[in-house]
Scaffold this motif. Structure first.
Motif, mmCIF file in Angstrom:
data_model
loop_
_atom_site.group_PDB
_atom_site.id
_atom_site.type_symbol
_atom_site.label_atom_id
_atom_site.label_comp_id
_atom_site.label_asym_id
_atom_site.label_seq_id
_atom_site.Cartn_x
_atom_site.Cartn_y
_atom_site.Cartn_z
ATOM 1 N N GLU A 50 0.619 -1.265 -0.016
ATOM 2 C CA GLU A 50 0.030 0.002 -0.082
ATOM 3 C C GLU A 50 0.623 0.909 0.493
ATOM 4 O O GLU A 50 0.756 2.613 -0.638
ATOM 5 C CB GLU A 50 -0.920 -0.293 1.486
ATOM 6 C CG GLU A 50 -2.129 -0.953 0.470
ATOM 7 C CD GLU A 50 -2.768 -1.828 2.101
ATOM 8 O OE1 GLU A 50 -3.886 -2.007 2.471
ATOM 9 O OE2 GLU A 50 -2.796 -0.589 3.766
ATOM 10 N N ARG A 68 1.382 4.086 -3.078
ATOM 11 C CA ARG A 68 0.797 5.668 -2.974
ATOM 12 C C ARG A 68 1.935 6.655 -3.133
ATOM 13 O O ARG A 68 1.883 7.664 -3.339
ATOM 14 C CB ARG A 68 0.668 5.973 -1.191
ATOM 15 C CG ARG A 68 -1.017 5.510 -0.636
ATOM 16 C CD ARG A 68 -0.033 6.174 0.802
ATOM 17 N NE ARG A 68 0.150 5.619 1.904
ATOM 18 C CZ ARG A 68 0.282 4.560 2.697
ATOM 19 N NH1 ARG A 68 -1.028 3.666 2.383
ATOM 20 N NH2 ARG A 68 1.315 3.881 3.596
ATOM 21 N N GLN A 121 2.366 9.792 -6.651
ATOM 22 C CA GLN A 121 2.793 11.412 -5.623
ATOM 23 C C GLN A 121 2.448 11.834 -6.845
ATOM 24 O O GLN A 121 2.484 11.855 -8.442
ATOM 25 C CB GLN A 121 4.019 10.915 -5.543
ATOM 26 C CG GLN A 121 3.935 10.712 -4.387
ATOM 27 C CD GLN A 121 5.540 10.524 -2.962
ATOM 28 O OE1 GLN A 121 6.131 11.003 -2.599
ATOM 29 N NE2 GLN A 121 6.113 9.915 -4.228
#
Ligand code: SF4
Length: 276
Positions: A138, A142, A146
């Motif tokens: 996870e 993420r 970005q």
């Protein structure tokens, strides 16, 4: 949204959703793998205006076998559609291009890590570290979401090291579960090695140099193949069932046959049976 352990579809290249980033952003040198050389950020002369390869069906016969080996793990479509929201490199100014081409190799590394983490979560023997693997998956996902500026500053090598600790633990758990004394060939120089029919069940071949090794009929079931260099290795009739952390580029770079047994996560390259 990231791939579920059973589905790695978004970690496979979808060239129809990409602005041919690998054909532009990456450099290559004239060699046995590439008929010509080009600099990073320069479009390949074979690239068409619609971002498709003009010699796609003849890559190997025209001396571009390196292109048939490469796989971006879905990084190309992520950068094209998510990071840059569908704005291609031709549409932007030089700064836009530069950022896009800088981000692509970073994203490729992150997607490669997602590939390994997703696989690790499918392995029952790795259950003791599944919670850690899920958190890392996870967290890595993420990072891929970005901004281009953040991705450009990311310490991707540091992140890779952190992921690798977990992957190493996963490998130990999986290979210990097979109940055999395991061979450790981590980083070994096995270039051109004669390993025909070798019993390499559950072996660690992490980062091993197996370039042009003869692995004909070798038993590689349950072996850890992460980072092994399989260029021109002969996998004819070899058994890689249950081998972990094997990727499509590794398989594409090797030689094999219709009789080579592969894990379900990778597909048999067309050139293995096309006699090209
Ligand atoms: S030959 Fe085709 S696939 Fe290879 S870099 Fe050029 S355009 Fe891309």
């Amino acid at each position: 949204m990231h791939a579920t352990p059973a589905d790695r579809s978004d970690l496979r290249a979808d060239c129809s959703q990409c602005f041919a980033l690998c054909c532009v952003a990456l450099p290559f040198a004239a060699s046995a793998d590439f008929a010509i050389g080009k600099d990073a950020g320069t479009p390949c002369p074979n690239l068409r205006d619609d971002f498709r390869c003009g010699v796609h069906t003849e890559l190997r016969t025209r001396g571009f076998s390196g292109c048939t080996v490469y796989d971006c793990f879905g990084a190309g479509q992520k950068v094209s559609r998510i990071t840059f929201g569908g704005r291609d490199w031709r549409a932007g100014d030089p700064e836009h291009r530069r950022r896009m081409f800088d981000v692509f190799p970073v994203m490729r590394q992150l997607h490669e890590l997602l590939w390994y983490l997703t696989e690790a979560l499918t392995l029952p023997a790795a259950r003791p570290v599944h919670a850690d693997l899920r958190r890392m998956l996870e967290g890595t996902e993420r990072l891929t979401l970005q901004t281009s500026e953040e991705l450009g500053q990311l310490d991707v090598h540091g992140h890779r090291r952190r992921v690798n600790v977990l992957l190493l633990r996963t490998s130990e758990l999986v290979r210990a579960g097979a109940g055999r004394r395991k061979k450790d060939h981590r980083g070994a120089d096995l270039i051109g090695a004669r390993l025909k029919g070798a019993d390499l069940r559950g072996a660690s071949l992490r980062g091993a140099y197996l370039i042009a090794a003869d692995l004909t009929g070798a038993d590689l079931r349950g072996a850890d193949m992460i980072g092994a260099d399989l260029r021109d290795a002969n996998l004819t009739e070899a058994d890689l069932t249950g081998a972990i952390f094997l990727t499509q580029p590794q398989i594409n770079a090797a030689r094999g046959s219709a009789g080579t047994r592969l894990p379900a996560s990778v597909t048999r390259p067309g050139h293995w049976t096309a006699h090209v």
